[in-house]
Design an enzyme around this catalytic site. Sequence first.
Site, PDB file in Angstrom:
ATOM      1  CG  ASP A   1      49.616  37.895  33.812  1.00  0.00           C
ATOM      2  OD1 ASP A   1      50.349  36.967  33.430  1.00  0.00           O
ATOM      3  OD2 ASP A   1      49.933  39.103  33.690  1.00  0.00           O
TER       4      ASP A   1
ATOM      5  CG  ASN B   1      44.603  33.334  34.876  1.00  0.00           C
ATOM      6  OD1 ASN B   1      44.885  32.152  34.820  1.00  0.00           O
ATOM      7  ND2 ASN B   1      45.001  34.132  35.867  1.00  0.00           N
TER       8      ASN B   1
ATOM      9  CG  ASN C   1      48.408  42.204  35.777  1.00  0.00           C
ATOM     10  OD1 ASN C   1      47.687  42.531  36.728  1.00  0.00           O
ATOM     11  ND2 ASN C   1      48.057  41.269  34.916  1.00  0.00           N
TER      12      ASN C   1
ATOM     13  N   GLY D   1      38.282  47.949  40.004  1.00  0.00           N
ATOM     14  CA  GLY D   1      37.443  47.086  40.853  1.00  0.00           C
ATOM     15  C   GLY D   1      35.973  47.266  40.494  1.00  0.00           C
TER      16      GLY D   1
ATOM     17  CG  ASP E   1      44.492  37.903  34.952  1.00  0.00           C
ATOM     18  OD1 ASP E   1      45.088  38.992  34.854  1.00  0.00           O
ATOM     19  OD2 ASP E   1      44.785  37.041  35.801  1.00  0.00           O
TER      20      ASP E   1
HETATM   21  P1  ADP Z   1      42.916  44.292  38.226  1.00  0.00           P
HETATM   22  O1  ADP Z   1      42.971  42.836  38.570  1.00  0.00           O
HETATM   23  O2  ADP Z   1      43.468  44.590  36.862  1.00  0.00           O
HETATM   24  O3  ADP Z   1      43.388  45.221  39.312  1.00  0.00           O
HETATM   25  P2  ADP Z   1      40.267  45.141  38.991  1.00  0.00           P
HETATM   26  O4  ADP Z   1      40.330  44.653  40.392  1.00  0.00           O
HETATM   27  O5  ADP Z   1      40.221  46.591  38.790  1.00  0.00           O
HETATM   28  O6  ADP Z   1      41.381  44.537  38.052  1.00  0.00           O
HETATM   29  O7  ADP Z   1      38.988  44.467  38.365  1.00  0.00           O
HETATM   30  C1  ADP Z   1      38.890  44.201  36.991  1.00  0.00           C
HETATM   31  C2  ADP Z   1      37.447  44.197  36.595  1.00  0.00           C
HETATM   32  O8  ADP Z   1      36.754  43.187  37.350  1.00  0.00           O
HETATM   33  C3  ADP Z   1      36.728  45.488  36.906  1.00  0.00           C
HETATM   34  O9  ADP Z   1      36.890  46.446  35.890  1.00  0.00           O
HETATM   35  C4  ADP Z   1      35.300  44.990  37.001  1.00  0.00           C
HETATM   36  O10 ADP Z   1      34.750  44.850  35.721  1.00  0.00           O
HETATM   37  C5  ADP Z   1      35.445  43.608  37.621  1.00  0.00           C
HETATM   38  N1  ADP Z   1      35.257  43.679  39.083  1.00  0.00           N
HETATM   39  C6  ADP Z   1      36.204  43.706  40.045  1.00  0.00           C
HETATM   40  N2  ADP Z   1      35.652  43.757  41.282  1.00  0.00           N
HETATM   41  C7  ADP Z   1      34.300  43.759  41.089  1.00  0.00           C
HETATM   42  C8  ADP Z   1      33.148  43.778  41.952  1.00  0.00           C
HETATM   43  N3  ADP Z   1      33.254  43.807  43.281  1.00  0.00           N
HETATM   44  N4  ADP Z   1      31.928  43.755  41.371  1.00  0.00           N
HETATM   45  C9  ADP Z   1      31.768  43.692  40.030  1.00  0.00           C
HETATM   46  N5  ADP Z   1      32.821  43.653  39.185  1.00  0.00           N
HETATM   47  C10 ADP Z   1      34.052  43.699  39.678  1.00  0.00           C
END
Ligand code: ADP
Length: 311
Positions: free
Chosen positions: A29, A32, A165, A227, A258
């Site tokens: 992490d 990256n 994380n 996400g 990351d």
């Molecule tokens: P983590 O890995 O910390 O759980 P997330 O899955 O929440 O992080 O995603 C981190 C960032 O990646 C989000 O805030 C967004 O900016 C981007 N992201 C994740 N999934 C998508 C998606 N399907 N479409 C566009 N951006 C995304």
Amino acid sequence: MKTICFLGECMVELRANDEDTMHQSFAGDVYNSAVYLKRCFGDVSTAIITAVGQDGLSDKMVNRFKCENIDPQFVFKHPSKAPGIYLIETDEKGERSFTYWRSDSAARKVVEFIDDKALERLLKADMFFFSGISLAVIEDIAREKFWQVLEKLKLAGVRVVFDPNYRARLWNSASEAKEQFDKAFSMANIALPGVEDFKELYGINSAQGVVEFCQPFQLEELIVKNGPESVISYSQGALLSHDIVPVTNVVDTTSAGDAFNGVYLGSRLIGQPISESIQLAAIAAGTVIQHPGAIAPKQAFIDAMSAANRQ
Ligand code: ADP
């Protein structure tokens, strides 16, 4: 020149090419995040604080750091340990599974190497980043020293950044993780959690819930990732929601958070406001998830970022 240091573990990544051969790369992490920060902000000095071994793969890993223009001055060489390894397997339905060999890795020993000389250099940094994964891999006996180092960094004015994380399998128990995260949130100036981490560890399902959970910690800056949903920021009493463009052709979400963290922090370090930094970070994360593996090909990433900048 602004300086940021990322403490944690970089591992050897293995992925099957075909039945008999494997593709080998490096990921983890904090590594990256460092890579994506540096690819976007060449003028921000970016270092990794970690430990590797004295084997050939360790040398290859350090070479990789250098190729990504990551400062290796805090990459320590353990005399007998080697890097952790993980294998990504994909079944016939496309579901990925991960197997790790990291329980005895060199990186677990990193805190042992932070002596007065290293600390003196670290105190000059602008930011220090660590994650819940960094915390989990540091050996129990080294935690006390780690918190002392962090205390000294804070006193010297280094801004401390934390992303929980949460990875359940790295912790002895959920209560151990919660206890360590409490300390981490109390020490942090900036926190960059994802809702997913909170769902699993605290049963909190919304960005709003994460903001409420973090209230007692008096963070200067709280950025909550969720996400494809809007990113929420809370700073100086202002709660803002930042829409992002969902990506439709998601290939692999590994390292989305990351990439977001690295680019967000780089942007903040060069003085950009929170909103602009979130937008740029979301573009970076959205680009990375359109490529397999943790590290997207350099040119494809740089091209996508320049195209986004031109729009
Ligand atoms: P983590 O890995 O910390 O759980 P997330 O899955 O929440 O992080 O995603 C981190 C960032 O990646 C989000 O805030 C967004 O900016 C981007 N992201 C994740 N999934 C998508 C998606 N399907 N479409 C566009 N951006 C995304």
